[in-house]
Write a protein that holds these residues in place. Sequence first.
Motif: not given
Length: 326
Positions: A75-84, A275-286, A290-294
């Motif tokens: 579950r931690g991997a799911l919320l950290d965006r490692d798995v879907d 990806n950055a917007v989705r991860n920020t709004v829905y996944f607490d910034g996880s 990668g997106p910020l680097l790009v």
Amino acid sequence: MHERGKPIAVMVVVALLGMVFAGSFLGALHHLEPHGVPVAVVGQENAVDRLGTMMDKRADGAFDLTAYGSEEEARGALLDRDVDAVFVPGQGGAALVIAGANGKIENAVLTQAFHGVGQATGQPVTVEDVAPLPADDGNGVSSIFFVITTVIPAVILAVALAFAVPAAGAGQRIGLLAAGSVVLGGVNAWVAAGLTGALVGAPWALWGLGSLLVFAVSAFTAGALRVGGPPAAGLTVLLFVPIGVPASGGPIGPLFIPEWYAAFGEWLPVSAAINAVRNTVYFDGSALGGPLLVLTLWVVAGLALVLVPKKVRERSHAAAPEPAAS
């Protein structure tokens, strides 16, 4: 160019533009199938391998299963965006844990596939959504449209400033682009998070991401215009919009379009920003690294082009062929 040849040239250019738009959007989105969707499976490695073999017989390569020793870790991997998704087999029944914020299409495919596993193994499968989409964004498209409606004005910002202050030096131009980025990013964040309520929960972070996206796109467009003139700026627009949007997967996601196109899209501002917007709004910034680097790389490339010395720019313009006399 002869006057009678100009309409033909216009038609050829428009036809080529249409081909780019149609080829990019239809080529990426006309045949959707999952490939390598990462799923955590709680269990022993050999049991997970057997499950993977069974699923590959139904849809080869659609899912990438990884064994996890505990449900908590998975579950931690799911919320950290490692798995879907997380699949938890059990004697009395199995559980599929999803994140609705990944998108309706992906979650529908995951649910259907693992219900099929349940039927094949005699285990009823219950579904739990640990990161549901809000009621105001039930289809999960707000992050995509936020990015698109930020990228296009960012291009306009760069072009408009080039015409408004054509004699501006590199430093002044960069300062104006930065100021415009903060303003445009803030306005769009206010509309998304406040006025419409489409993306709520992280307004300040959304402002920062929007400003970074505007600066990345506008700086690169301004640099291309400064070094290569209107043709270079036009190619930049084509790269960012009719190529960048479908290469991100749009509302479907990158795991459902051709893999080579998705891999290319990962390095473009649109996909990175979504990806950055989705991860920020829905996944607490996880998983923001990668997106910020790009986006940062595009900022650096744009600034480098804006700072190209005048002599180098003059040599590049001098090397361009002179237009034929009409």
